[in-house]
Design a protein around this motif. Structure first.
Motif, short mmCIF file in Angstrom:
data_model
loop_
_atom_site.label_atom_id
_atom_site.label_comp_id
_atom_site.label_asym_id
_atom_site.label_seq_id
_atom_site.Cartn_x
_atom_site.Cartn_y
_atom_site.Cartn_z
N THR A 9 0.85 -1.17 0.00
CA THR A 9 0.00 0.00 0.00
C THR A 9 0.90 1.24 0.00
N THR A 50 1.23 -4.76 8.45
CA THR A 50 2.11 -3.65 8.04
C THR A 50 1.81 -2.44 8.90
N TRP A 102 -6.75 -5.78 12.43
CA TRP A 102 -6.38 -4.37 12.25
C TRP A 102 -6.85 -3.54 13.46
N GLN A 120 -2.08 -1.96 6.79
CA GLN A 120 -2.52 -3.12 6.02
C GLN A 120 -2.44 -4.38 6.86
N VAL A 132 -6.91 -8.88 1.86
CA VAL A 132 -6.14 -7.71 2.26
C VAL A 132 -7.12 -6.71 2.85
N TYR A 133 -6.82 -6.25 4.07
CA TYR A 133 -7.63 -5.19 4.69
C TYR A 133 -6.78 -3.94 4.80
N ARG A 134 -7.30 -2.85 4.25
CA ARG A 134 -6.65 -1.54 4.37
C ARG A 134 -7.67 -0.55 4.91
#
Length: 141
Positions: A9, A50, A102, A120, A132-134
């Motif tokens: 990201t 991340t 998250w 992320q 993927v979770y952002r």
């Protein structure tokens, strides 16, 4: 563990930390449309978290790797995800697991003076399937 490369990201922070871990957990999706997933089954989840920031703490860390592992691995490894309070009102799908990880990480980061951000979370449920979770920008404020 096989080295994994995950989607990146973009960001403008000076530092980026990535923590990989795996955990074994069972779950089920209590919905008629979930097919075989409505029955209890297990996965070895591979997780990448991340974290990014501009400032380091007094030890020179964004956050100590062991803090991240303790928040996630100790809580979920060898458990039934459905039994955790955070999954009582929502199904422990891979998407929901990623968002919950998250949230757990970001709540901890919000208590730190250097204010790093979890940008992320990747949760791999099988060798061929991952989420993927952002967070949205406003979630990081």
């Amino acid at each position: 563990m096989i080295q994994q490369f995950y989607p990146q990201t973009p960001h403008t922070y000076r530092f980026e930390l990535n923590k990989d871990m795996h955990l074994s957990a069972a779950h089920f999706i209590p919905h008629d449309d979930a097919g075989n997933c409505q029955y209890m089954h297990g996965h070895t989840y591979f997780i990448n978290i991340t974290i990014a920031g501009d400032e380091l703490d007094e030890m020179g860390f964004l956050i100590d790797f062991k803090v991240i592992k303790n928040l996630i691995h100790k809580k979920y490894d060898h458990t039934v995800l459905n039994d955790h309070p955070e999954f009582k009102q929502k199904n422990p799908t891979t998407e929901q697991v990623a968002e919950t990880i998250w949230s757990t990480i970001q709540q901890k980061l919000n208590t730190l003076s250097n204010q790093p951000k979890c940008i992320q979370v990747v949760v791999r449920e099988t060798p061929t399937s991952y989420v993927v979770y952002r967070p949205k920008a406003e979630d990081l404020l």
